[in-house]
Design an enzyme around this catalytic site. Structure first.
Site, short mmCIF file in Angstrom:
data_model
loop_
_atom_site.label_atom_id
_atom_site.label_comp_id
_atom_site.label_asym_id
_atom_site.label_seq_id
_atom_site.Cartn_x
_atom_site.Cartn_y
_atom_site.Cartn_z
CD GLU A 26 -5.43 1.31 -2.96
OE1 GLU A 26 -6.50 1.18 -2.70
OE2 GLU A 26 -4.80 2.06 -2.21
CG HIS A 65 -1.99 1.04 1.03
ND1 HIS A 65 -1.71 2.29 1.34
CD2 HIS A 65 -3.19 0.92 0.67
CE1 HIS A 65 -2.98 3.24 1.16
NE2 HIS A 65 -3.82 2.24 0.71
O1 LIG Z 1 -7.18 0.77 1.20
C1 LIG Z 1 -7.72 1.70 0.44
C2 LIG Z 1 -7.25 2.74 -0.29
O2 LIG Z 1 -6.15 3.21 -0.06
C3 LIG Z 1 -8.18 3.82 -0.50
O3 LIG Z 1 -8.49 4.54 0.79
P1 LIG Z 1 -9.49 5.90 0.43
O4 LIG Z 1 -10.81 5.29 -0.04
O5 LIG Z 1 -9.98 6.16 1.86
O6 LIG Z 1 -8.96 6.87 -0.43
#
Ligand SMILES: O=C[C@H](O)COP(=O)(O)O
Length: 260
Positions: free
Chosen positions: A171, A104
């Site tokens: 992401e 991540h």
């Molecule tokens: O793990 C999930 C992602 O990093 C998205 O997080 P978010 O929707 O709060 O930006």
């Protein structure tokens, strides 16, 4: 590559937002949604949850029988030994985890994890029978084709020499924690490139490509079938939002095929 209709995969990482009781209360509510929602009961959608480590065991109990899977937000590169503060793949497997998140952007940015560590964590998940939720995505906003090129190259680096099904969570780092997700065109372009790349690799049969980064209700319906699901953060904190995304799936947002 054989085609089949795949369930839409909805993952939620709770990161470090909730306290323990809040985590359990949220899980109870999401389990109740999953128990009765036709998108889940029909098999059109599949949910997984990544709580903080101390909540994994009680969350497993609360999700029992709901069909909702669970996993960890991280996994150690090593399986056992003198690694203070770490949790190894065999431990996660033993307590019933199906997934382990790796790579991540927050772990890269805040804890200095680079490709070597992320690749080793991916390998640790796979050798312990956990499906890695491997996060990939460009650092800064670039055109969709360039984002696709960079992200496929990243996946190639992190998965080199590995085999087994993975969840590739696209992401874009600039879209995490933002008010809005990346554009539908951007997401679709990159996810399609990742799907094509995985589809040409039979040793990763059964893999899925999902999108995360400020994803929430209303996004999946705009993405079309190239995206296999969503990886949710803040916008899943309200269990009604999870139900609302399941409504979208029931109304027809579905990936065209699994990568198989
Ligand atoms: O793990 C999930 C992602 O990093 C998205 O997080 P978010 O929707 O709060 O930006």
């Amino acid at each position: 590559m054989p085609s089949r209709q795949a369930p839409v995969l909805l993952g939620v990482s709770l990161k470090m937002y909730f306290g323990h009781h809040q985590t359990l209360n949220w899980t109870r509510k999401v389990a109740a949604v999953a128990d009765r929602h036709p998108a889940v009961t029909s098999g059109a959608a599949k949910l997984f949850v990544l709580p903080p480590f101390p909540a994994i065991v009680p969350v497993a109990g609360l999700l029992s029988g709901s069909g909702v899977d669970f996993g960890a937000q991280d996994v150690a590169t090593e399986d056992s030994g003198p690694y203070t503060g770490e949790v190894g793949g065999p431990y996660l497997k033993e307590i019933g985890c199906r997934y382990a998140e790796v790579g991540h952007a927050e772990r890269r940015r805040l804890y200095g994890e680079g490709d070597t560590v992320v690749a080793a964590k991916t390998a640790a998940a796979l050798r312990n029978g956990l499906t890695p939720v491997l996060c990939v995505g460009e650092l800064d906003p670039v055109a969709p084709d360039e984002a696709a090129r960079r992200t496929v190259a990243e996946a190639e680096r992190l998965l080199r020499g590995r085999e087994g099904a993975v969840v590739l969570a696209y992401e874009p780092q600039w879209a995490i924690g933002a008010p809005e997700p990346a554009s539908a065109e951007h997401i679709t372009t990159v996810c399609r490139a990742l799907r094509d790349w995985l589809g040409a690799r039979p040793h990763h049969a059964g893999s899925t490509v999902i999108y995360g980064g400020s994803a929430g209700p209303g996004l999946l319906s705009r993405l079309g079938p190239a995206v296999g699901g969503l990886f949710l953060g803040r916008f899943a904190h309200d269990p009604d939002a999870v139900a609302s995304i399941l409504d979208e799936i029931r109304l027809g947002a579905a990936p065209e095929t699994a990568v198989a």
